[in-house]
Design a protein around this motif. Sequence first.
Motif, PDB file in Angstrom:
ATOM      1  N   TRP A 147      -9.643  53.325  -7.667  1.00 56.12           N
ATOM      2  CA  TRP A 147      -8.692  52.997  -8.711  1.00 56.12           C
ATOM      3  C   TRP A 147      -7.415  53.777  -8.549  1.00 56.12           C
ATOM      4  N   LEU A 148      -7.533  55.007  -8.086  1.00 57.88           N
ATOM      5  CA  LEU A 148      -6.384  55.891  -8.025  1.00 57.88           C
ATOM      6  C   LEU A 148      -5.702  55.919  -9.378  1.00 57.88           C
ATOM      7  N   GLY A 149      -6.470  55.873 -10.374  1.00 59.75           N
ATOM      8  CA  GLY A 149      -5.963  55.947 -11.741  1.00 59.75           C
ATOM      9  C   GLY A 149      -7.160  56.271 -12.588  1.00 59.75           C
ATOM     10  N   THR A 150      -7.075  56.118 -13.869  1.00 57.97           N
ATOM     11  CA  THR A 150      -8.248  56.407 -14.678  1.00 57.97           C
ATOM     12  C   THR A 150      -8.929  55.107 -15.043  1.00 57.97           C
ATOM     13  N   ALA A 151     -10.250  55.067 -14.845  1.00 59.14           N
ATOM     14  CA  ALA A 151     -10.983  53.839 -15.149  1.00 59.14           C
ATOM     15  C   ALA A 151     -10.908  53.536 -16.641  1.00 59.14           C
ATOM     16  N   GLU A 152     -10.716  54.585 -17.436  1.00 60.51           N
ATOM     17  CA  GLU A 152     -10.661  54.358 -18.883  1.00 60.51           C
ATOM     18  C   GLU A 152      -9.313  53.793 -19.338  1.00 60.51           C
ATOM     19  N   ALA A 153      -8.274  53.965 -18.503  1.00 56.91           N
ATOM     20  CA  ALA A 153      -6.949  53.526 -18.939  1.00 56.91           C
ATOM     21  C   ALA A 153      -6.990  52.029 -19.214  1.00 56.91           C
ATOM     22  N   PRO A 154      -6.531  51.592 -20.390  1.00 55.30           N
ATOM     23  CA  PRO A 154      -6.639  50.168 -20.696  1.00 55.30           C
ATOM     24  C   PRO A 154      -5.723  49.335 -19.801  1.00 55.30           C
ATOM     25  N   PRO A 195      -3.958  43.700 -12.942  1.00 55.69           N
ATOM     26  CA  PRO A 195      -3.169  44.813 -12.423  1.00 55.69           C
ATOM     27  C   PRO A 195      -1.937  44.998 -13.316  1.00 55.69           C
ATOM     28  N   GLU A 196      -1.583  46.232 -13.553  1.00 54.21           N
ATOM     29  CA  GLU A 196      -0.482  46.472 -14.500  1.00 54.21           C
ATOM     30  C   GLU A 196      -0.064  47.937 -14.392  1.00 54.21           C
ATOM     31  N   PRO A 197       1.245  48.204 -14.201  1.00 49.92           N
ATOM     32  CA  PRO A 197       1.679  49.598 -14.203  1.00 49.92           C
ATOM     33  C   PRO A 197       1.523  50.196 -15.594  1.00 49.92           C
ATOM     34  N   ASP A 198       1.424  51.499 -15.661  1.00 49.58           N
ATOM     35  CA  ASP A 198       1.290  52.172 -16.955  1.00 49.58           C
ATOM     36  C   ASP A 198       2.672  52.350 -17.566  1.00 49.58           C
ATOM     37  N   LEU A 199       3.005  51.408 -18.438  1.00 45.02           N
ATOM     38  CA  LEU A 199       4.345  51.424 -19.027  1.00 45.02           C
ATOM     39  C   LEU A 199       4.311  51.950 -20.457  1.00 45.02           C
ATOM     40  N   GLU A 244      -1.132  51.994   5.204  1.00 46.41           N
ATOM     41  CA  GLU A 244      -2.205  52.622   4.418  1.00 46.41           C
ATOM     42  C   GLU A 244      -1.620  53.440   3.261  1.00 46.41           C
ATOM     43  N   ARG A 245      -0.548  54.167   3.550  1.00 47.27           N
ATOM     44  CA  ARG A 245       0.075  54.998   2.501  1.00 47.27           C
ATOM     45  C   ARG A 245       0.653  54.106   1.399  1.00 47.27           C
ATOM     46  N   VAL A 246       1.322  53.041   1.809  1.00 50.20           N
ATOM     47  CA  VAL A 246       1.945  52.143   0.827  1.00 50.20           C
ATOM     48  C   VAL A 246       0.859  51.448  -0.004  1.00 50.20           C
ATOM     49  N   GLU A 247      -0.239  51.076   0.633  1.00 50.77           N
ATOM     50  CA  GLU A 247      -1.318  50.414  -0.117  1.00 50.77           C
ATOM     51  C   GLU A 247      -1.932  51.358  -1.156  1.00 50.77           C
ATOM     52  N   ALA A 248      -2.079  52.614  -0.791  1.00 46.03           N
ATOM     53  CA  ALA A 248      -2.625  53.587  -1.759  1.00 46.03           C
ATOM     54  C   ALA A 248      -1.654  53.760  -2.925  1.00 46.03           C
ATOM     55  N   ARG A 249      -0.368  53.760  -2.609  1.00 52.28           N
ATOM     56  CA  ARG A 249       0.664  53.902  -3.663  1.00 52.28           C
ATOM     57  C   ARG A 249       0.614  52.699  -4.611  1.00 52.28           C
ATOM     58  N   ILE A 250       0.475  51.511  -4.035  1.00 51.67           N
ATOM     59  CA  ILE A 250       0.438  50.294  -4.860  1.00 51.67           C
ATOM     60  C   ILE A 250      -0.807  50.318  -5.761  1.00 51.67           C
ATOM     61  N   ALA A 251      -1.942  50.747  -5.182  1.00 48.59           N
ATOM     62  CA  ALA A 251      -3.194  50.785  -5.966  1.00 48.59           C
ATOM     63  C   ALA A 251      -3.026  51.699  -7.169  1.00 48.59           C
ATOM     64  N   ARG A 252      -2.375  52.792  -6.949  1.00 47.10           N
ATOM     65  CA  ARG A 252      -2.197  53.744  -8.052  1.00 47.10           C
ATOM     66  C   ARG A 252      -1.169  53.212  -9.058  1.00 47.10           C
ATOM     67  N   LEU A 253      -0.088  52.652  -8.521  1.00 46.43           N
ATOM     68  CA  LEU A 253       0.968  52.117  -9.391  1.00 46.43           C
ATOM     69  C   LEU A 253       0.451  51.005 -10.296  1.00 46.43           C
ATOM     70  N   LEU A 254      -0.330  50.092  -9.711  1.00 44.77           N
ATOM     71  CA  LEU A 254      -0.768  48.907 -10.467  1.00 44.77           C
ATOM     72  C   LEU A 254      -2.172  49.053 -11.022  1.00 44.77           C
ATOM     73  N   ARG A 255      -2.766  50.225 -10.782  1.00 48.55           N
ATOM     74  CA  ARG A 255      -4.104  50.530 -11.294  1.00 48.55           C
ATOM     75  C   ARG A 255      -5.089  49.403 -10.926  1.00 48.55           C
ATOM     76  N   TRP A 256      -5.067  49.124  -9.638  1.00 49.24           N
ATOM     77  CA  TRP A 256      -5.925  48.049  -9.114  1.00 49.24           C
ATOM     78  C   TRP A 256      -6.489  48.515  -7.782  1.00 49.24           C
ATOM     79  N   PRO A 257      -7.800  48.322  -7.527  1.00 48.96           N
ATOM     80  CA  PRO A 257      -8.400  48.925  -6.336  1.00 48.96           C
ATOM     81  C   PRO A 257      -7.778  48.436  -5.028  1.00 48.96           C
ATOM     82  N   VAL A 258      -7.641  49.350  -4.094  1.00 44.95           N
ATOM     83  CA  VAL A 258      -7.166  48.990  -2.750  1.00 44.95           C
ATOM     84  C   VAL A 258      -7.999  47.839  -2.193  1.00 44.95           C
TER      85      VAL A 258
END
Length: 279
Positions: free
Chosen positions: A52-59, A65-69, A152-166
Amino acid sequence: MTQYITPELRRWLQEQLQSGVKATDLVISMTQAGWQRKLALQAVAELKIDGWLGTAEAPRPAGLPEPDLADGASLIDAGDRQIQVLATVQHPRVVVLGNLLSRDECEAIVAAARPRMHRSETVAEQREGSEVNTARTSSGMFFERAENPVIERVEARIARLLRWPVENGEGVQVLNYQAGAEYQPHYDYFDARHASTASILKRGGQRVGTLVMYLNTPRRGGATTFPDIKLAVQAVQGQAVFFSYARPEPSTLTLHGGASVLEGEKWVATKWLREGRFS
Ligand code: PD2
Ligand code: ZN
């Protein structure tokens, strides 16, 4: 007894997290099943960082997929980079992002893609496979996921940004439009009426989001357009436009196209996000 995390357990945990089970509940289930609490915490924490590269609890609204705005954030921490929020639209869900890619990253992606470009095709409507289509006059190629360190680096960044698994992302596609080339308005989800859709959906389900990243700045033209809402997003190097769609239906208002390039050329990298793990 020494306990260790097997690949099967790892996969099961990942599926649980992806289907919305809370990390804390997973740790409780694991300890009830006899796992040492410390190990359970470690396993779940590692997966959250890897996947997730984010928190699974984050709504995440409606499981998309959605950035944390939250709180009107202007900057989003994507781990190795602060991404700017330049504009947002609620319906359709569109977010325009700045500072997503560095100039070096854009240039490295174009350099790796350039020798592998072929005339773009679209999914065939009447038979399995894809075909050349006058609605799409760009050329393109696909990278494998994590094919090289920049990707690979950009994909990890996108996963974290959009809170969606790589794992739910397709390989990055690079497109090049010469002057006069365009991509006429279309939807990115797969149309159930097309012959190839059933087999495409076996590899990760529907697409639920698109991120178009601009690798250069064409001198004129080449905006990404959303005709339903009369929005045009100019292609500017390092910036991107993200949009999501909860259903494979026009009511999502995600009709979009690549306007004709009028002067110069245009390079983009597209990341499509599937509802499940893409294989
Ligand atoms: O290049 C674009 O702006 C564009 C427009 C519409 C890319 C895509 N769709 C795509 O890659 O799906
Ligand atoms: Zn598209």
